[in-house]
Design an enzyme around this catalytic site. Structure first.
Site, PDB file in Angstrom:
ATOM      1  CB  THR A   1      36.567  38.557  19.758  1.00  0.00           C
ATOM      2  OG1 THR A   1      37.124  38.354  18.467  1.00  0.00           O
ATOM      3  CG2 THR A   1      35.779  37.341  20.188  1.00  0.00           C
ATOM      4  CE1 TYR A   2      39.945  46.703  20.591  1.00  0.00           C
ATOM      5  CE2 TYR A   2      37.707  47.482  20.258  1.00  0.00           C
ATOM      6  CZ  TYR A   2      39.049  47.729  20.398  1.00  0.00           C
ATOM      7  OH  TYR A   2      39.490  49.021  20.340  1.00  0.00           O
TER       8      TYR A   2
ATOM      9  CD  GLU B   1      33.679  34.879  21.393  1.00  0.00           C
ATOM     10  OE1 GLU B   1      33.440  35.188  22.573  1.00  0.00           O
ATOM     11  OE2 GLU B   1      34.723  34.299  21.030  1.00  0.00           O
TER      12      GLU B   1
ATOM     13  CG  HIS C   1      33.817  40.651  22.639  1.00  0.00           C
ATOM     14  ND1 HIS C   1      34.381  39.449  22.991  1.00  0.00           N
ATOM     15  CD2 HIS C   1      32.532  40.358  22.303  1.00  0.00           C
ATOM     16  CE1 HIS C   1      33.493  38.477  22.881  1.00  0.00           C
ATOM     17  NE2 HIS C   1      32.358  39.002  22.453  1.00  0.00           N
TER      18      HIS C   1
ATOM     19  CB  ALA D   1      43.996  43.229  24.174  1.00  0.00           C
TER      20      ALA D   1
ATOM     21  CG  HIS E   1      40.584  35.665  35.593  1.00  0.00           C
ATOM     22  ND1 HIS E   1      41.910  35.936  35.785  1.00  0.00           N
ATOM     23  CD2 HIS E   1      40.293  36.089  34.334  1.00  0.00           C
ATOM     24  CE1 HIS E   1      42.405  36.509  34.684  1.00  0.00           C
ATOM     25  NE2 HIS E   1      41.427  36.621  33.801  1.00  0.00           N
TER      26      HIS E   1
ATOM     27  NE  ARG F   1      43.037  41.640  33.135  1.00  0.00           N
ATOM     28  CZ  ARG F   1      43.652  40.727  33.855  1.00  0.00           C
ATOM     29  NH1 ARG F   1      43.903  40.951  35.130  1.00  0.00           N
ATOM     30  NH2 ARG F   1      44.010  39.575  33.319  1.00  0.00           N
TER      31      ARG F   1
HETATM   32  P1  FAD Z   1      38.467  41.419  35.230  1.00  0.00           P
HETATM   33  O1  FAD Z   1      37.024  41.355  35.531  1.00  0.00           O
HETATM   34  O2  FAD Z   1      39.149  42.739  35.386  1.00  0.00           O
HETATM   35  O3  FAD Z   1      39.195  40.312  36.122  1.00  0.00           O
HETATM   36  C1  FAD Z   1      40.542  39.929  35.860  1.00  0.00           C
HETATM   37  C2  FAD Z   1      41.208  39.482  37.157  1.00  0.00           C
HETATM   38  O4  FAD Z   1      41.367  40.609  38.014  1.00  0.00           O
HETATM   39  C3  FAD Z   1      40.380  38.457  37.956  1.00  0.00           C
HETATM   40  O5  FAD Z   1      41.271  37.561  38.582  1.00  0.00           O
HETATM   41  C4  FAD Z   1      39.668  39.321  38.975  1.00  0.00           C
HETATM   42  O6  FAD Z   1      39.331  38.584  40.150  1.00  0.00           O
HETATM   43  C5  FAD Z   1      40.724  40.384  39.257  1.00  0.00           C
HETATM   44  N1  FAD Z   1      40.133  41.647  39.706  1.00  0.00           N
HETATM   45  C6  FAD Z   1      39.029  42.250  39.210  1.00  0.00           C
HETATM   46  N2  FAD Z   1      38.781  43.396  39.879  1.00  0.00           N
HETATM   47  C7  FAD Z   1      39.774  43.528  40.814  1.00  0.00           C
HETATM   48  C8  FAD Z   1      40.086  44.494  41.793  1.00  0.00           C
HETATM   49  N3  FAD Z   1      39.315  45.578  41.968  1.00  0.00           N
HETATM   50  N4  FAD Z   1      41.201  44.305  42.560  1.00  0.00           N
HETATM   51  C9  FAD Z   1      41.989  43.219  42.390  1.00  0.00           C
HETATM   52  N5  FAD Z   1      41.731  42.251  41.466  1.00  0.00           N
HETATM   53  C10 FAD Z   1      40.638  42.417  40.684  1.00  0.00           C
HETATM   54  N6  FAD Z   1      39.897  39.274  25.608  1.00  0.00           N
HETATM   55  C11 FAD Z   1      40.166  40.115  24.581  1.00  0.00           C
HETATM   56  O7  FAD Z   1      41.255  40.707  24.525  1.00  0.00           O
HETATM   57  N7  FAD Z   1      39.246  40.354  23.581  1.00  0.00           N
HETATM   58  C12 FAD Z   1      38.022  39.757  23.569  1.00  0.00           C
HETATM   59  O8  FAD Z   1      37.229  39.975  22.651  1.00  0.00           O
HETATM   60  C13 FAD Z   1      37.699  38.857  24.633  1.00  0.00           C
HETATM   61  N8  FAD Z   1      36.491  38.273  24.721  1.00  0.00           N
HETATM   62  C14 FAD Z   1      36.169  37.487  25.809  1.00  0.00           C
HETATM   63  C15 FAD Z   1      34.875  36.968  25.926  1.00  0.00           C
HETATM   64  C16 FAD Z   1      34.524  36.184  27.017  1.00  0.00           C
HETATM   65  C17 FAD Z   1      33.119  35.657  27.139  1.00  0.00           C
HETATM   66  C18 FAD Z   1      35.491  35.892  28.026  1.00  0.00           C
HETATM   67  C19 FAD Z   1      35.142  35.015  29.204  1.00  0.00           C
HETATM   68  C20 FAD Z   1      36.780  36.410  27.923  1.00  0.00           C
HETATM   69  C21 FAD Z   1      37.129  37.225  26.828  1.00  0.00           C
HETATM   70  N9  FAD Z   1      38.406  37.782  26.702  1.00  0.00           N
HETATM   71  C22 FAD Z   1      38.698  38.637  25.658  1.00  0.00           C
HETATM   72  C23 FAD Z   1      39.474  37.423  27.655  1.00  0.00           C
HETATM   73  C24 FAD Z   1      39.557  38.387  28.852  1.00  0.00           C
HETATM   74  O9  FAD Z   1      39.995  39.655  28.420  1.00  0.00           O
HETATM   75  C25 FAD Z   1      40.562  37.763  29.825  1.00  0.00           C
HETATM   76  O10 FAD Z   1      40.026  36.598  30.411  1.00  0.00           O
HETATM   77  C26 FAD Z   1      41.140  38.684  30.888  1.00  0.00           C
HETATM   78  O11 FAD Z   1      42.249  38.008  31.499  1.00  0.00           O
HETATM   79  C27 FAD Z   1      40.203  39.064  32.019  1.00  0.00           C
HETATM   80  O12 FAD Z   1      39.201  39.851  31.588  1.00  0.00           O
HETATM   81  P2  FAD Z   1      37.964  40.254  32.579  1.00  0.00           P
HETATM   82  O13 FAD Z   1      37.175  41.242  31.854  1.00  0.00           O
HETATM   83  O14 FAD Z   1      37.310  39.039  33.079  1.00  0.00           O
HETATM   84  O15 FAD Z   1      38.816  40.936  33.764  1.00  0.00           O
END
Ligand code: FAD
Length: 290
Positions: A46-47, A15, A76, A49, A150, A106
């Site tokens: 990465t990107y 990354e 990302h 937000a 998370h 997200r």
């Molecule tokens: P989600 O999968 O949407 O989950 C977030 C929370 O919501 C979790 O607690 C989940 O249980 C809950 N949830 C999911 N679906 C539902 C539902 N249907 N109803 C209720 N609750 C739900 N961030 C950036 O801005 N830019 C990046 O480039 C970036 N790169 C990353 C790379 C990696 C490998 C990782 C692990 C994280 C990265 N992040 C990045 C951070 C990430 O955006 C945050 O961790 C964010 O808080 C959650 O993203 P997610 O895609 O896991 O969210």
């Protein structure tokens, strides 16, 4: 006795992030040239937000990864502030650059508790959106997962249920948040496999080579730190050369143990430092069967 102990080929990816405002995008290109020598399966970019400029930088860098350095790029894509139209445009830009892999995310919610005015609430919404979009059928979609859960998840049951929903929406592979305790990763793998989540999982490993990095990462990612790790870091925090050696050695130790447990792949958070990646690569190349 069978003496053929060729290790299975374990995935390896890196990354990188767009350079901070004080550095030019060009500064990342030297790093890419060095990372290329290590033959990663892909480079993810990465990107941030917050704002369209972030998207432009990510696009520019994945374009270079793909077209100038001839490596596979994963862009990302945090969706929390995006409208559907913006997401479709961003995806079309990636596709036009020849990039057909995204890490659907997200993004973090604003610290002030406000809800961003986008069309997506969860990463799974973006996954479903891409899967329904004409012309993007061949896109490979990765998503994030969390060996220590998370931080927004109230309990493991909810965390794994939502992860399953996300994967079932059309995810091809998962990449984990960084972690420093392998046993937590193994427990997490047991949980997800028992829940029927069977896509490959790349383990996120961050070599920590300075103390500032630790404080920031633990605050941002909520990863727990083993006591042994903290003691050593505390003792050598003002000795950069020792910190480099310790950070690389700790990551190597983690990777060897993960490979021995049959991990699908290692995703190295390089912090744009190809020297660290090269040192680690040299120490684990044969172990990873590469
Ligand atoms: P989600 O999968 O949407 O989950 C977030 C929370 O919501 C979790 O607690 C989940 O249980 C809950 N949830 C999911 N679906 C539902 C539902 N249907 N109803 C209720 N609750 C739900 N961030 C950036 O801005 N830019 C990046 O480039 C970036 N790169 C990353 C790379 C990696 C490998 C990782 C692990 C994280 C990265 N992040 C990045 C951070 C990430 O955006 C945050 O961790 C964010 O808080 C959650 O993203 P997610 O895609 O896991 O969210």
């Amino acid at each position: 006795m069978n003496m053929d102990i060729q290790p299975k080929r374990t995935g390896l990816s890196f990354e990188i992030f767009p350079p901070k405002r004080t550095a030019s995008v060009a500064s990342i290109y030297c790093a890419l040239a060095d990372l290329r020598k290590l033959s990663p399966d892909f480079i993810s970019v990465t990107y941030g937000a917050g704002g369209s400029n972030q998207g432009r930088q990510t696009l520019e860098i994945v374009n270079a990864v793909r077209n100038h350095y001839d490596m596979t790029a994963v862009a990302h894509m945090p969706c929390i502030s995006m409208t559907r139209d913006e997401a479709a445009r961003q995806l079309a830009d990636f596709r036009q650059a020849g990039v057909d892999r995204v890490l659907a995310l997200r993004g973090d919610l604003p610290a002030d508790g406000s809800i961003p005015a986008g069309d997506f609430s969860h990463a799974s919404d973006l996954v479903s959106f891409i899967r329904g979009l004409e012309g993007f059928e061949n896109f490979r979609i990765y998503a994030a997962c969390y060996p220590e859960r998370h931080p927004d998840s109230p309990d493991w049951e909810a965390d794994i249920r939502h992860l399953k929903l996300k994967v079932d929406a059309g995810v091809d592979g998962l990449i984990t948040q960084l972690f420093f305790t392998n046993s937590l990763f193994y427990e997490f793998m047991d949980r997800i496999r028992s829940a029927g989540i069977d896509v490959p999982v790349e383990a996120g490993i961050m070599p920590v080579i300075n103390s500032r990095q630790i404080e920031r990462m633990v605050q941002l990612c909520k990863a727990s730190l083993p006591e042994k790790f903290c003691c050593v870091m505390e003792k050598y925090r003002d000795n950069p050369e020792a910190m480099f050696q310790i950070g690389c050695a700790y990551a190597v130790d983690q990777i060897i143990d993960l490979a021995a447990h049959g991990v699908d792949g290692i995703h190295l958070y390089t912090m744009n430092n190809p020297l660290v990646a090269a040192r680690i690569h040299e120490s684990v190349r044969a172990v990873l069967g590469r």
